[in-house]
Motif scaffolding. Sequence first.
Motif, mmCIF file in Angstrom:
data_model
loop_
_atom_site.group_PDB
_atom_site.id
_atom_site.type_symbol
_atom_site.label_atom_id
_atom_site.label_comp_id
_atom_site.label_asym_id
_atom_site.label_seq_id
_atom_site.Cartn_x
_atom_site.Cartn_y
_atom_site.Cartn_z
ATOM 1 N N ILE A 174 0.612 -0.994 -0.045
ATOM 2 C CA ILE A 174 0.355 -0.041 -0.338
ATOM 3 C C ILE A 174 0.923 1.442 0.010
ATOM 4 O O ILE A 174 1.112 2.505 -0.798
ATOM 5 N N PHE A 175 2.045 1.269 1.004
ATOM 6 C CA PHE A 175 2.495 2.789 1.375
ATOM 7 C C PHE A 175 3.974 2.235 0.474
ATOM 8 O O PHE A 175 4.192 4.040 -0.194
ATOM 9 N N LEU A 176 4.352 2.001 -0.136
ATOM 10 C CA LEU A 176 5.942 1.891 -0.969
ATOM 11 C C LEU A 176 5.278 1.207 -2.209
ATOM 12 O O LEU A 176 6.111 1.911 -2.551
ATOM 13 N N PHE A 177 4.831 0.469 -2.564
ATOM 14 C CA PHE A 177 4.626 0.247 -4.129
ATOM 15 C C PHE A 177 3.482 0.956 -4.171
ATOM 16 O O PHE A 177 3.917 1.508 -5.533
ATOM 17 N N PHE A 178 2.672 1.367 -4.139
ATOM 18 C CA PHE A 178 1.236 2.185 -4.927
ATOM 19 C C PHE A 178 1.728 3.500 -4.580
ATOM 20 O O PHE A 178 2.181 4.897 -5.151
ATOM 21 N N LEU A 179 1.722 3.713 -3.276
ATOM 22 C CA LEU A 179 1.395 5.633 -2.479
ATOM 23 C C LEU A 179 2.925 6.065 -3.252
ATOM 24 O O LEU A 179 2.617 7.073 -3.534
ATOM 25 N N LEU A 180 4.217 5.325 -2.938
ATOM 26 C CA LEU A 180 5.524 6.541 -2.444
ATOM 27 C C LEU A 180 6.143 6.176 -3.542
ATOM 28 O O LEU A 180 6.053 7.562 -4.307
ATOM 29 N N ARG A 181 5.523 5.321 -3.998
ATOM 30 C CA ARG A 181 6.956 5.287 -5.477
ATOM 31 C C ARG A 181 5.603 4.954 -7.170
ATOM 32 O O ARG A 181 6.157 5.724 -8.464
ATOM 33 N N LYS A 182 4.368 5.787 -7.047
ATOM 34 C CA LYS A 182 3.396 5.469 -7.905
ATOM 35 C C LYS A 182 2.424 6.323 -8.015
ATOM 36 O O LYS A 182 1.699 7.700 -8.912
ATOM 37 N N LEU A 183 2.844 7.743 -6.904
ATOM 38 C CA LEU A 183 1.317 8.514 -6.590
ATOM 39 C C LEU A 183 2.333 9.537 -5.351
ATOM 40 O O LEU A 183 2.679 10.791 -6.531
ATOM 41 N N ILE A 184 3.439 9.651 -4.865
ATOM 42 C CA ILE A 184 4.270 10.542 -4.646
ATOM 43 C C ILE A 184 5.104 11.277 -5.128
ATOM 44 O O ILE A 184 5.065 12.600 -5.981
ATOM 45 N N LEU A 185 6.088 10.041 -5.491
ATOM 46 C CA LEU A 185 6.296 10.200 -6.718
ATOM 47 C C LEU A 185 6.383 11.153 -8.206
ATOM 48 O O LEU A 185 6.989 12.696 -7.883
ATOM 49 N N PRO A 186 5.487 11.070 -8.295
ATOM 50 C CA PRO A 186 4.963 12.089 -9.642
ATOM 51 C C PRO A 186 4.607 13.591 -9.083
ATOM 52 O O PRO A 186 4.579 14.751 -9.681
ATOM 53 N N PHE A 187 3.740 13.249 -8.064
ATOM 54 C CA PHE A 187 2.626 14.990 -7.845
ATOM 55 C C PHE A 187 3.850 15.373 -7.028
ATOM 56 O O PHE A 187 3.944 16.540 -7.562
ATOM 57 N N TYR A 188 4.822 15.290 -6.325
ATOM 58 C CA TYR A 188 5.604 16.347 -6.451
ATOM 59 C C TYR A 188 6.617 16.959 -7.066
ATOM 60 O O TYR A 188 6.864 18.042 -7.614
ATOM 61 N N SER A 189 6.665 16.299 -7.891
ATOM 62 C CA SER A 189 7.777 16.260 -9.159
ATOM 63 C C SER A 189 6.735 17.112 -10.084
ATOM 64 O O SER A 189 7.491 18.352 -10.373
ATOM 65 N N PHE A 190 5.720 17.407 -10.384
ATOM 66 C CA PHE A 190 5.044 17.888 -10.848
ATOM 67 C C PHE A 190 4.440 19.655 -10.172
ATOM 68 O O PHE A 190 4.820 20.387 -10.737
ATOM 69 N N THR A 191 4.526 19.240 -8.966
ATOM 70 C CA THR A 191 3.950 20.531 -8.251
ATOM 71 C C THR A 191 5.963 21.152 -7.960
ATOM 72 O O THR A 191 5.010 22.572 -7.938
#
Length: 520
Positions: free
Chosen positions: A496-513
């Motif tokens: 949940i946290f490492l595979f999906f949220l961190l590597r699939k959501l957080i990285l693209p989110f903060y890069s785009f922001t």
Amino acid sequence: MALPSFNWWGKGSHKGTPVVVTMENPNWSMVELEAPSESDFQTSTVTQEKARGKNAKQLTWVLLLKAHRAAGCLTSVASTLFSLGSTIRRRVISGQTDNNDSTPSTENKTVKTRFYNCIKAFLWLSLLLLGFEIAAYFKGWHFGAPKLQLQYIFTAPFGVRDLFDGLYTRWVLIRVGYLAPPLQFLANVCIILFIVQSLDRLVLCLGCFWIRFKKIKPIPKQDAIVDLEENGFFPMVLVQIPMCNEKEVYQQSIAAVCNLDWPKSKILIQVLDDSDEPTTQLLIREEVHKWQQDGARIVYRHRVIRDGYKAGNLKSGMSYSYVKEYEFVAIFDADFQPAPDFLKRTIPHFKDNEDVGLVQARWSFVNKDENLLTRLQNVNLSFHFEVEQQVNGVFINFFGFNGTAGVWRIKALEESGGWLERTTVEDMDIAVRAHLHGWKFVFLNDVECQCELPESYEAYRKQQHRWHSGPMQLFRLCLPDIIRAKISMWKKFNMIFLFFLLRKLILPFYSFTLFCIILP
């Protein structure tokens, strides 16, 4: 004793051995020098006129050589600039031809157009505000805190300042009161997310270092290798090559798979063609027929109704009755060329490991040094395979299936529900469901499968859109199953946290922001 006089420099008669210096540029004249003879070394008094003539000729010769060198440098610079311009032009043209991408597009054209228009409007607004900032800097405007009061701005005599001054003053007030707080909040959030991701990368790098230090490597059991080499025990393997309008690379992939070192009676190759171009269908069908004539067990399958894209294509290939005779299935995309010993280095890892459902090989890139874009992709994907996939495979026996260059146990696919058409990331979908059913994965970092990287930005953009458009949709669909799954809490947290949220959501989110909102 007087110094020897080198009168040979200014003599009119030709004596001694001539030395000729020829300029490459035909516009330059030839300068002929003569070597001294024995009589030239006789001691005599050098007159001032001859010395001056000799020095003048020496200086002229040196200047000619320097001028020739400068002309050569200018010529090389011009040719280099011309070559660079030709290369840029060729890159631009090759990028414009990427519209013939064989993979079907799943983008919503209306949403895409609106999104691009919003980005363009935001960039133009940023440039306009940057112009205000530059003008204010050169005019020496420095607003203190008392001057930013709303009452001062609207009650000050408007005739004192022109329209431009008033607009800039109001912009500073809006920026300080309304834009600065949310931007500061987003910046703080990005800093926190960056620290979290950096810690994740640090842990992965330490795990990779530990693997290198301890020389940890998945090794098949010895009896599995003996069964292949001495006893001749080869399990039945099905090989699938899904493709769609791949008229540039279909020959290489089919040839590489047909040359796999495996008994012909124990392997069947399926060419799953989803091409909608009749010419491409005919070419692929003829290529399959040619290899059939050479004795390869290969069949051609074409779908009229292309539902589900790649997932639907693979699902249709598994629906034939003869698939029940096979134990494993190897999948290769149309631009992948496995080595002849690929199956001999992957299949033994399934021997006496009934809980292993997937063996994934690493990708290698034949065009990684083509340009700057391919070099950067090579660095990024090398980290993905060398660090992420290898560490996750060694320590938790789970990682995302890369969609190609892997061998599945058919039983694992069937128990996990098979290929589903609910998302565009069917490889990640089947990997998550298989892991929730208790299957383990093995990653082989030393087994490579060659492929090509996108060489233009347009092709790279389309590839990244396919890879990143479905993970969050898959997370929403799989979250209830992850919570109810009978696996350890650590594996649930990792998924949940490492595979999906961190590597699939957080990285693209903060890069785009960071790069698209805060910095502009």
